[in-house]
Design a protein around this motif. Structure first.
Motif, PDB file in Angstrom:
ATOM      1  N   VAL A  44       0.874  -1.165   0.000  1.00  0.00           N
ATOM      2  CA  VAL A  44       0.000   0.000   0.000  1.00  0.00           C
ATOM      3  C   VAL A  44       0.916   1.220   0.000  1.00  0.00           C
ATOM      4  CG1 VAL A  44      -1.758   1.283   1.281  1.00  0.00           C
ATOM      5  CG2 VAL A  44      -1.863  -1.223   1.179  1.00  0.00           C
ATOM      6  N   ILE A  45       0.679   2.129  -0.953  1.00  0.00           N
ATOM      7  CA  ILE A  45       1.578   3.265  -1.151  1.00  0.00           C
ATOM      8  C   ILE A  45       0.833   4.569  -0.887  1.00  0.00           C
ATOM      9  CG2 ILE A  45       3.182   4.374  -2.750  1.00  0.00           C
ATOM     10  CD1 ILE A  45       2.792   1.724  -4.490  1.00  0.00           C
ATOM     11  N   PHE A  46       1.367   5.359   0.027  1.00  0.00           N
ATOM     12  CA  PHE A  46       0.861   6.697   0.330  1.00  0.00           C
ATOM     13  C   PHE A  46       1.804   7.665  -0.373  1.00  0.00           C
ATOM     14  CE2 PHE A  46       0.941  10.584   2.823  1.00  0.00           C
ATOM     15  CZ  PHE A  46      -0.388  10.792   3.189  1.00  0.00           C
ATOM     16  N   ILE A  47       1.280   8.451  -1.313  1.00  0.00           N
ATOM     17  CA  ILE A  47       2.096   9.422  -2.042  1.00  0.00           C
ATOM     18  C   ILE A  47       1.575  10.815  -1.749  1.00  0.00           C
ATOM     19  CG2 ILE A  47       2.883  10.228  -4.305  1.00  0.00           C
ATOM     20  CD1 ILE A  47       2.429   7.406  -5.382  1.00  0.00           C
ATOM     21  N   ASP A  74       5.070  -1.931   9.533  1.00  0.00           N
ATOM     22  CA  ASP A  74       4.411  -2.708   8.481  1.00  0.00           C
ATOM     23  C   ASP A  74       5.206  -2.578   7.184  1.00  0.00           C
ATOM     24  OD1 ASP A  74       2.690  -3.819   6.510  1.00  0.00           O
ATOM     25  OD2 ASP A  74       0.962  -3.383   7.780  1.00  0.00           O
ATOM     26  N   VAL A  75       5.856  -3.658   6.782  1.00  0.00           N
ATOM     27  CA  VAL A  75       6.701  -3.633   5.581  1.00  0.00           C
ATOM     28  C   VAL A  75       5.889  -3.483   4.298  1.00  0.00           C
ATOM     29  CG1 VAL A  75       8.578  -4.942   6.647  1.00  0.00           C
ATOM     30  CG2 VAL A  75       6.761  -6.158   5.413  1.00  0.00           C
ATOM     31  N   ASN A  76       4.572  -3.636   4.405  1.00  0.00           N
ATOM     32  CA  ASN A  76       3.707  -3.502   3.227  1.00  0.00           C
ATOM     33  C   ASN A  76       3.120  -2.106   3.085  1.00  0.00           C
ATOM     34  OD1 ASN A  76       3.973  -6.144   2.166  1.00  0.00           O
ATOM     35  ND2 ASN A  76       2.723  -6.872   3.872  1.00  0.00           N
ATOM     36  N   PHE A  77       3.621  -1.158   3.849  1.00  0.00           N
ATOM     37  CA  PHE A  77       3.169   0.234   3.761  1.00  0.00           C
ATOM     38  C   PHE A  77       4.360   1.118   3.428  1.00  0.00           C
ATOM     39  CE2 PHE A  77       1.995   4.391   5.647  1.00  0.00           C
ATOM     40  CZ  PHE A  77       0.855   4.629   4.891  1.00  0.00           C
ATOM     41  N   VAL A  78       4.211   1.925   2.373  1.00  0.00           N
ATOM     42  CA  VAL A  78       5.297   2.783   1.897  1.00  0.00           C
ATOM     43  C   VAL A  78       4.792   4.217   1.790  1.00  0.00           C
ATOM     44  CG1 VAL A  78       6.852   3.235  -0.044  1.00  0.00           C
ATOM     45  CG2 VAL A  78       6.286   0.880   0.573  1.00  0.00           C
ATOM     46  N   VAL A  79       5.587   5.152   2.260  1.00  0.00           N
ATOM     47  CA  VAL A  79       5.270   6.577   2.138  1.00  0.00           C
ATOM     48  C   VAL A  79       6.285   7.213   1.202  1.00  0.00           C
ATOM     49  CG1 VAL A  79       5.107   8.788   3.347  1.00  0.00           C
ATOM     50  CG2 VAL A  79       4.226   6.713   4.433  1.00  0.00           C
ATOM     51  N   THR A 109      10.133  10.173 -13.647  1.00  0.00           N
ATOM     52  CA  THR A 109       9.401  10.059 -14.907  1.00  0.00           C
ATOM     53  C   THR A 109       8.307  11.123 -14.909  1.00  0.00           C
ATOM     54  OG1 THR A 109       7.796   8.527 -13.944  1.00  0.00           O
ATOM     55  CG2 THR A 109       9.722   7.545 -15.049  1.00  0.00           C
ATOM     56  N   GLU A 110       7.636  11.250 -16.008  1.00  0.00           N
ATOM     57  CA  GLU A 110       6.457  12.113 -16.069  1.00  0.00           C
ATOM     58  C   GLU A 110       5.386  11.511 -15.166  1.00  0.00           C
ATOM     59  OE1 GLU A 110       4.065  15.013 -18.719  1.00  0.00           O
ATOM     60  OE2 GLU A 110       6.078  14.320 -19.150  1.00  0.00           O
ATOM     61  N   ILE A 111       4.696  12.371 -14.427  1.00  0.00           N
ATOM     62  CA  ILE A 111       3.631  11.906 -13.539  1.00  0.00           C
ATOM     63  C   ILE A 111       2.294  12.077 -14.268  1.00  0.00           C
ATOM     64  CG2 ILE A 111       2.501  12.210 -11.300  1.00  0.00           C
ATOM     65  CD1 ILE A 111       5.434  11.224 -11.118  1.00  0.00           C
ATOM     66  N   PRO A 112       1.514  10.994 -14.402  1.00  0.00           N
ATOM     67  CA  PRO A 112       0.230  11.094 -15.111  1.00  0.00           C
ATOM     68  C   PRO A 112      -0.729  12.066 -14.422  1.00  0.00           C
ATOM     69  CG  PRO A 112       0.809   8.788 -14.645  1.00  0.00           C
ATOM     70  CD  PRO A 112       1.791   9.647 -13.920  1.00  0.00           C
ATOM     71  N   GLY A 113      -1.532  12.740 -15.219  1.00  0.00           N
ATOM     72  CA  GLY A 113      -2.503  13.705 -14.698  1.00  0.00           C
ATOM     73  C   GLY A 113      -3.491  13.111 -13.720  1.00  0.00           C
ATOM     74  N   VAL A 114      -3.804  11.824 -13.848  1.00  0.00           N
ATOM     75  CA  VAL A 114      -4.724  11.193 -12.904  1.00  0.00           C
ATOM     76  C   VAL A 114      -4.122  11.174 -11.495  1.00  0.00           C
ATOM     77  CG1 VAL A 114      -3.939   8.810 -13.300  1.00  0.00           C
ATOM     78  CG2 VAL A 114      -6.271   9.236 -12.528  1.00  0.00           C
ATOM     79  N   MET A 115      -2.795  11.235 -11.412  1.00  0.00           N
ATOM     80  CA  MET A 115      -2.124  11.239 -10.115  1.00  0.00           C
ATOM     81  C   MET A 115      -1.905  12.642  -9.577  1.00  0.00           C
ATOM     82  SD  MET A 115       0.760   8.271 -10.601  1.00  0.00           S
ATOM     83  CE  MET A 115       1.345   8.407  -8.907  1.00  0.00           C
ATOM     84  N   PHE A 116      -1.491  13.555 -10.454  1.00  0.00           N
ATOM     85  CA  PHE A 116      -1.098  14.885  -9.988  1.00  0.00           C
ATOM     86  C   PHE A 116      -1.298  15.912 -11.089  1.00  0.00           C
ATOM     87  CE2 PHE A 116       2.585  17.902  -9.164  1.00  0.00           C
ATOM     88  CZ  PHE A 116       1.988  18.549  -8.103  1.00  0.00           C
ATOM     89  N   THR A 123      -2.547  14.160  -2.385  1.00  0.00           N
ATOM     90  CA  THR A 123      -2.224  12.907  -1.719  1.00  0.00           C
ATOM     91  C   THR A 123      -2.991  11.761  -2.361  1.00  0.00           C
ATOM     92  OG1 THR A 123      -1.863  14.110   0.341  1.00  0.00           O
ATOM     93  CG2 THR A 123      -2.199  11.729   0.517  1.00  0.00           C
ATOM     94  N   LEU A 124      -2.294  10.653  -2.542  1.00  0.00           N
ATOM     95  CA  LEU A 124      -2.885   9.447  -3.121  1.00  0.00           C
ATOM     96  C   LEU A 124      -2.632   8.265  -2.204  1.00  0.00           C
ATOM     97  CD1 LEU A 124      -1.181   9.719  -6.617  1.00  0.00           C
ATOM     98  CD2 LEU A 124      -3.508  10.417  -6.111  1.00  0.00           C
ATOM     99  N   LEU A 125      -3.539   7.300  -2.269  1.00  0.00           N
ATOM    100  CA  LEU A 125      -3.292   6.001  -1.660  1.00  0.00           C
ATOM    101  C   LEU A 125      -3.506   4.978  -2.769  1.00  0.00           C
ATOM    102  CD1 LEU A 125      -2.569   4.817   1.161  1.00  0.00           C
ATOM    103  CD2 LEU A 125      -4.970   4.150   1.317  1.00  0.00           C
TER     104      LEU A 125
END
Length: 157
Positions: A44-47, A74-79, A109-116, A123-125
């Protein structure tokens, strides 16, 4: 300054986002390591896209740090705290000065518009399957109970 008014809305199924090509999105750390979202699949990625000059970004930083501390074992959580300053060193110094345990990245890389779309903070999860399950533009208290429970649910799936 700390966020006390805005709570991130995590209503189930309220919004769906287009699928992103996780192989085409990558970030670079201060030590030069490049990591793609594909590399993080299964986590799970918190950006958070932020900048040191952005007052709402600064306002939510303590809450993000507390959220990060909540999941630190939790090794499955990344910020990923993504610098939008275009001054990587300044962002790293900011984290150090504030004693936040948050690692800073820059886009590799280029960040897609759906993300930012250049609204700070954004903030995204992203769930374990690599899908965006939460997106919020503006400051929020990401250490509130509802958001923490939402993240915990994503970690269990």
């Amino acid at each position: 300054m700390e966020v006390g008014l805005f709570q991130p809305s995590v209503s189930e199924g309220a919004k769906t986002y287009p699928v992103i090509n996780n192989n085409s999105v990558a970030f670079k750390s201060e030590d030069g390591e490049t990591i793609s979202l594909e590399d993080l699949k299964g986590k799970v990625i918190f950006i958070n896209f932020w900048a040191t000059w952005c007052m709402p970004c600064i306002a939510e930083m303590a809450a993000i740090n507390k959220m990060n501390q909540h999941f630190k074992n939790d090794v499955n959580f990344v910020v990923l705290m993504v610098d939008a300053d275009s001054d990587f060193k300044k962002s790293i110094k900011f984290m150090s000065r504030k004693k936040y345990d948050l690692k800073v990245f820059i886009p590799a890389t280029e960040i897609p518009g759906v993300m930012f779309q250049h609204s700070l903070p954004t903030t995204l999860l992203i769930n374990k399957k690599g899908q965006i399950v939460f997106k919020h533009e503006g400051a929020a208290a990401f250490n509130n109970r509802k958001f923490l429970e939402f993240v915990e649910k994503q970690l269990k799936e």
